[in-house]
Design an enzyme around this catalytic site. Structure first.
Site, PDB file in Angstrom:
ATOM      1  N   THR A 184       0.961  -1.231   0.197  1.00  0.00           N
ATOM      2  CA  THR A 184       0.148   0.021   0.218  1.00  0.00           C
ATOM      3  C   THR A 184       1.071   1.685   0.219  1.00  0.00           C
ATOM      4  OG1 THR A 184      -0.346   0.171   2.028  1.00  0.00           O
ATOM      5  CG2 THR A 184      -1.914  -1.206   1.065  1.00  0.00           C
ATOM      6  N   LYS A 185       2.426   1.278  -0.043  1.00  0.00           N
ATOM      7  CA  LYS A 185       3.018   2.606   0.431  1.00  0.00           C
ATOM      8  C   LYS A 185       3.181   2.809  -0.671  1.00  0.00           C
ATOM      9  CE  LYS A 185       3.387   1.892   4.428  1.00  0.00           C
ATOM     10  NZ  LYS A 185       4.047   1.100   5.604  1.00  0.00           N
ATOM     11  N   THR A 186       3.670   4.335  -1.274  1.00  0.00           N
ATOM     12  CA  THR A 186       3.624   4.916  -2.323  1.00  0.00           C
ATOM     13  C   THR A 186       4.272   4.261  -3.273  1.00  0.00           C
ATOM     14  OG1 THR A 186       5.816   6.009  -1.582  1.00  0.00           O
ATOM     15  CG2 THR A 186       3.787   7.616  -1.206  1.00  0.00           C
TER      16      THR A 186
END
Ligand SMILES: *Cc1c(COP(=O)(O)O)cnc(C)c1O
Length: 383
Positions: A184-186
């Site tokens: 889910t991170k950038t």
């Protein structure tokens, strides 16, 4: 009925897919040439004098960075309760104790004005967390750390890319900076993390400890001209190395980090415009000239909101929009609460932030129509 809009989705292109396939066909799956390339690219991104050490999670990276910084049994490490449990659990791995310091309610980041009161003769380090992708007050934190002889390990799981007074997080004078490439991170590698450090001793120790405490990594062993079978175990290390499959994703995700940030920033601005008159506090902006990674878009409902936070999230789900809460502060979780005898009111700002916070979907794969779905749902519930 429109399909459910999930809270988060990764943005994987054909470049990533082709690179993974290339690794699969190459016969080299674990740490190898792709990981090396990803580390080299990341070191360039982090700037002059930096070394990048790829690992299989940010949790692993934080653990290694603390270990390499000499944190051990009986030590204390200052951090915030307004984070994911990984930030503090790694301190426990080493037999040390996290000491929580409340947040600045304007930013959800550790309040530097409260740090010095938490320092004891056992304090060895500070782990600032750049919440949502907005930089902590790093000048003050680094000043306090220097004055008191403390290490600074930045939890930059949300902060790619983020700047602080014009300097990229990862290029500051801390001892290490750790990024997460969780799904889910950038940017993502499925699971993965990166340690950035400018201290060659810390880098060397992290490299050894990420692979069983072996003095040569397997890629080096298989490519160097020295006998491949000979290696030395110099410490009881860990199994924290990144695979080339993950690095294949990372190489291309890193190239897109800037484009992703521009899109996230525009989406955040679009939410701001749409929500200005509603009963909520909008997320804080980066100071003028600085960059916010916008990993999360966290609103806070005010007393004037017609529904509770929990009800708001239920109603959003009924309207087909997935929301989340960042974070349930650590001192409310049984383990941390019981071990350190913490009460909810011990960190009033964290408690208050948590009770009113909602993270709305914000990711590059959302279309304008997706964002409009979120905006309309929020407006219907709150106005
Ligand atoms: C996601 C996250 C981590 C852990 O990252 P992993 O790569 O999943 O280990 C650590 N700290 C914060 C603040 C996070 O959000």
């Amino acid at each position: 009925m429109t399909p459910f809009l999930p809270f988060a989705l990764p943005d994987i292109g054909e470049e990533e897919i082709n690179e993974v396939v290339d690794s699969l066909r190459s016969g080299w799956l674990t740490t190898g040439p792709k990981t090396k390339r990803f580390e080299e690219d990341f070191a360039v991104f982090a700037g002059e004098g930096s070394e990048a050490i790829a690992v299989n999670s940010a949790t692993a990276g934080l653990h290694l960075a603390l270990e390499a910084s000499g944190i051990g049994a009986g030590d204390e490490v200052i951090t915030t309760p307004y984070t994911f449990t990984a930030t503090a659990e790694v301190v426990r791995y080493l037999g040390a104790d996290p000491v929580f310091v409340d947040i600045d309610p304007a930013t959800f980041n550790i309040d530097p004005a409260k740090i010095e009161a938490a320092i004891t003769p056992r304090t060895r380090a500070i782990i600032p967390v750049h919440f949502a992708g907005l930089s902590c007050a790093m000048d003050e934190i680094l000043r306090i750390a220097r004055k008191n002889g403390l290490k600074v390990i930045e939890d930059a799981a949300h902060a790619l890319p983020t700047t602080c007074k014009g300097r990229l997080i990862g290029s500051l004078d801390s001892d290490a900076t750790v990024y997460s490439f969780y799904a889910t991170k950038t940017i993502t590698t499925g699971e993965g993390g990166m340690i950035i450090t400018r201290n060659p001793e810390v880098a060397r120790r992290c490299r050894v400890m990420r692979l069983h405490g072996i003095s040569r990594d397997s890629f080096d062993r298989y490519t160097s001209t020295k006998p491949a079978w000979r290696y030395e175990v110099v410490a009881p290390g860990f199994k924290y190395n990144m695979t080339d499959l993950a690095a294949s994703l990372g190489i291309h995700q890193l190239k897109k980090a800037s484009v992703f940030q521009i899109k996230r920033q525009a989406m955040a601005a679009c939410y701001d415009d749409a929500f200005r008159s509603l009963p909520m506090v909008l997320p804080p902006k980066a100071p003028l000239g600085d960059m916010h990674a916008w990993h999360l878009y966290v609103i806070r409902l005010t007393d004037k909101a017609p529904v509770t936070r929990d009800r708001f999230i239920e109603l959003m789900a009924e309207k087909g929009v997935g929301c989340s809460v960042h974070f349930i502060p650590l001192h409310l979780h049984p383990y941390w609460r019981d071990r350190y005898e913490l009460k909810p009111e011990d960190f009033p700002q964290s408690l208050r932030a948590y009770e009113r916070a909602v993270s709305l979907p914000l990711y590059t794969r959302m279309s304008e129509a997706d964002q409009l779905t979120v905006i309309n749902a929020v407006r219907e519930i709150l106005s």
